[in-house]
Design an enzyme around this catalytic site. Structure first.
Site, PDB file in Angstrom:
ATOM      1  N   ASP A   1      55.646   8.564  -8.712  1.00 26.95           N
ATOM      2  CA  ASP A   1      54.476   8.992  -9.477  1.00 26.95           C
ATOM      3  C   ASP A   1      54.862   9.797 -10.712  1.00 26.95           C
ATOM      4  OD1 ASP A   1      55.232  11.275  -8.071  1.00 26.95           O
ATOM      5  OD2 ASP A   1      53.193  12.012  -7.859  1.00 26.95           O
ATOM      6  N   ASN A   2      56.157  10.042 -10.878  1.00 30.86           N
ATOM      7  CA  ASN A   2      56.656  10.698 -12.089  1.00 30.86           C
ATOM      8  C   ASN A   2      57.455   9.723 -12.958  1.00 30.86           C
ATOM      9  OD1 ASN A   2      55.578  13.176 -11.404  1.00 30.86           O
ATOM     10  ND2 ASN A   2      57.385  13.791 -10.249  1.00 30.86           N
TER      11      ASN A   2
ATOM     12  N   ASP B   1      55.805  15.062 -15.206  1.00 29.72           N
ATOM     13  CA  ASP B   1      56.024  16.215 -14.339  1.00 29.72           C
ATOM     14  C   ASP B   1      57.405  16.824 -14.579  1.00 29.72           C
ATOM     15  OD1 ASP B   1      56.081  18.184 -12.478  1.00 29.72           O
ATOM     16  OD2 ASP B   1      55.717  16.928 -10.749  1.00 29.72           O
TER      17      ASP B   1
END
Length: 285
Positions: free
Chosen positions: A40-41, A50
């Site tokens: 998700d990064n 992030d």
């Protein structure tokens, strides 16, 4: 004309793989560790998100990890494996959209299968460029990495020193956190000679090789112990140090003033090793 939907997905995967492998290879080139490089990064556009627990490797350690919760799987030299895991998640999520398109699906799967080879090729190109070599030399690079660990070198300072094509190990000692033993110093000297012989065999102009290396190996890098005072002062309304850092780090490959070099191009002081918020930090630091 626009590509059919299935072809667009294959092209997206191809572009993503190329950008992701280049991104991570260049992280290794400059000593950067994302710290929390999960899927998700990791954006399909070839960038990361992030930035909370990131850091730049100072005293060289392949397992360098600035985030206290990051573990080995996000460590400095494990970032290529993390990138492959992220690409795999992208592949697995998108693949069902191609099950009715046999040819695009086959090419999509080939892109997944070829990830590790492309990543390795990018990394090899980075090590060759950092050493001024026309082609990757695995034995030379592996011996160097072993020496770097054994000697506790500063990652940025060492490669910048090598960019001057030194013939004597004494020229590298400003990048050493610990004085090498005589046997270790002899290994360094032998390695330097092999490396210089390899460069000479390329018949390249040493001045041009040095200049190319200095465009690959930064002189100045983000060092948390130099940044902390800047944001502490900024919290009090004084942004002078923030602006100074911005000016220095906007030109990381350039030679700068002797005063700037003395302040920003140096080993981490002992007081800042194992210091929370400087050498390591939580995800919300």
């Amino acid at each position: 004309p626009a590509l059919p939907f299935a072809e667009q997905l294959v092209e997206l995967a191809r572009c993503f793989r190329g950008r992701l492998t280049a991104l991570v290879a260049n992280w290794l080139r400059v000593g950067y560790c994302q710290g929390n490089f999960n899927s998700d990064n990791c954006a399909a556009g070839g960038f990361t998100l992030d930035y909370g627990p990131f850091g730049f490797c100072e005293r060289f350690d392949p397992a360098f990890q600035p985030w206290t919760g990051g573990g080995d799987h996000f460590a400095f030299f494990n970032q290529p494996a993390a990138a492959e895991a992220n690409f795999h998640m992208f592949w697995a999520a998108v693949r069902p959209l191609l099950v009715d398109h046999a040819d695009p699906l086959a090419r999509f799967d080939e892109l997944r299968k070829g990830f590790a080879d492309v990543m390795e090729s990018q990394i090899q190109a980075v090590w060759a460029s950092k050493l001024g070599l026309a082609a990757y030399d695995p034995a030379l690079v592996q011996e160097l990495l072993q020496l770097m660990v054994a000697t506790q070198v500063d990652f940025t300072l060492l490669f910048r020193s090598l960019s001057d094509l030194p013939s004597e190990v004494s020229a590298l000692k400003t990048s050493f956190y610990a004085a090498p033993s005589e046997p270790l110093e002899a290994r360094w000297q032998a390695w330097l000679q092999r490396w210089r012989d390899r460069l000479a065999s390329q018949e390249g102009d040493p001045v041009a090789i040095s200049a190319r290396m200095k465009r690959v190996n930064p002189k100045f890098t983000w060092r948390e112990w130099l940044v902390v005072p800047a944001y502490q002062q900024a919290a009090q309304g004084d942004y002078a140090l923030v602006r100074e850092l911005q000016q220095v780090l906007t030109h990381p490959y350039d030679e700068q003033s002797p005063e700037t070099e003395a302040k920003y191009c140096r080993l981490r002081p002992e007081a800042f090793f194992n210091a929370g918020g400087v050498s390591h930090y939580s995800c919300s630091s």
